[in-house]
Design an enzyme around this catalytic site. Sequence first.
Site, PDB file in Angstrom:
ATOM      1  N   HIS A  24       4.836  14.414  -4.902  1.00 47.57           N
ATOM      2  CA  HIS A  24       4.845  14.388  -3.444  1.00 47.57           C
ATOM      3  C   HIS A  24       6.182  13.875  -2.948  1.00 47.57           C
ATOM      4  O   HIS A  24       6.850  13.070  -3.609  1.00 47.57           O
ATOM      5  CB  HIS A  24       3.700  13.508  -2.934  1.00 47.57           C
ATOM      6  CG  HIS A  24       2.372  14.197  -2.981  1.00 47.57           C
ATOM      7  ND1 HIS A  24       1.239  13.695  -2.399  1.00 47.57           N
ATOM      8  CD2 HIS A  24       2.017  15.383  -3.547  1.00 47.57           C
ATOM      9  CE1 HIS A  24       0.239  14.530  -2.595  1.00 47.57           C
ATOM     10  NE2 HIS A  24       0.678  15.551  -3.298  1.00 47.57           N
ATOM     11  N   GLU A  46       7.155  11.803  -0.760  1.00 44.52           N
ATOM     12  CA  GLU A  46       7.358  10.363  -0.548  1.00 44.52           C
ATOM     13  C   GLU A  46       7.793   9.678  -1.844  1.00 44.52           C
ATOM     14  O   GLU A  46       8.654   8.807  -1.842  1.00 44.52           O
ATOM     15  CB  GLU A  46       6.075   9.697  -0.034  1.00 44.52           C
ATOM     16  CG  GLU A  46       5.641  10.137   1.356  1.00 44.52           C
ATOM     17  CD  GLU A  46       4.774  11.378   1.357  1.00 44.52           C
ATOM     18  OE1 GLU A  46       4.759  12.109   0.334  1.00 44.52           O
ATOM     19  OE2 GLU A  46       4.097  11.628   2.365  1.00 44.52           O
ATOM     20  N   CYS A  61      -0.506  11.146   1.637  1.00 48.63           N
ATOM     21  CA  CYS A  61      -1.840  11.150   1.028  1.00 48.63           C
ATOM     22  C   CYS A  61      -2.190   9.708   0.660  1.00 48.63           C
ATOM     23  O   CYS A  61      -1.339   8.814   0.720  1.00 48.63           O
ATOM     24  CB  CYS A  61      -1.871  12.040  -0.211  1.00 48.63           C
ATOM     25  SG  CYS A  61      -1.117  11.298  -1.675  1.00 48.63           S
ATOM     26  N   CYS A  66       0.011   8.150  -2.203  1.00 46.06           N
ATOM     27  CA  CYS A  66       1.378   7.817  -1.774  1.00 46.06           C
ATOM     28  C   CYS A  66       1.379   6.593  -0.863  1.00 46.06           C
ATOM     29  O   CYS A  66       2.252   5.732  -0.971  1.00 46.06           O
ATOM     30  CB  CYS A  66       2.028   9.004  -1.052  1.00 46.06           C
ATOM     31  SG  CYS A  66       2.465  10.361  -2.165  1.00 46.06           S
TER      32      CYS A  66
END
Length: 211
Positions: free
Chosen positions: A60, A62, A100, A103
């Site tokens: 992801h 992040e 999410c 994260c």
Amino acid sequence: MITKLDSMLLAKKKFIYHYKNIRWAKGRHETYLCFVVKRRVGPDSMSFDFGHLRNRAGCHVELLFLRYLGALCPGLWGCGGSTEKKLSYSITWFCSWSPCADCSFRLSQFLNRTPNLRLRIFVSRLYFCDLEDSREREGLRMLKKAGVQITVMSYKDYFYCWQTFVAHRMSSFKAWDGLHQNYVRLARKLNRILQACETEDLRDAFKLLGL
DNA sequence: ATTTTCAAT
């Protein structure tokens, strides 16, 4: 500040497609993160960096950003010696999706260990936040408790991103249909999600007082 | 009314 090369900027179409705050964002199987990193050097001077990232397979965006953090923020963890003073940074990022649950959890942990880093997150759309008890909602509250300011992007934020991160080639940002209404709906939703922090705190306070 | 989501084929 010298403008970065077009290749480092986001294509107009890509920006619009991924940041459009429509309710059913079908096909946005990617997430973009535009960031600004600032460091106070003196009373009037500031170091400054910006750019954008996209998630990669299995990572992801992040967490990808966290990987780049050392390069973006030299001295964040000190400059080697343990007595060395750590430098303070503030980062603002604009993400097409909100983080999410996983994260959010990792970011919160990281920020709790890194008090010399301030993070402000703007999001275009809320990721899996429809259910009252979704883990994503819980994650956003965790970030708030870790000191992150989370905000839904409004017209002025899209405008700023367009000016800063997009290869706009002198064309001005044009809002899509429903931008403002969608923003209002999402901002209310996020407020309701984050307010649960306060009612929870209140409940804890009451418990503490034996009420 | 209902529709989607850092894919998986």
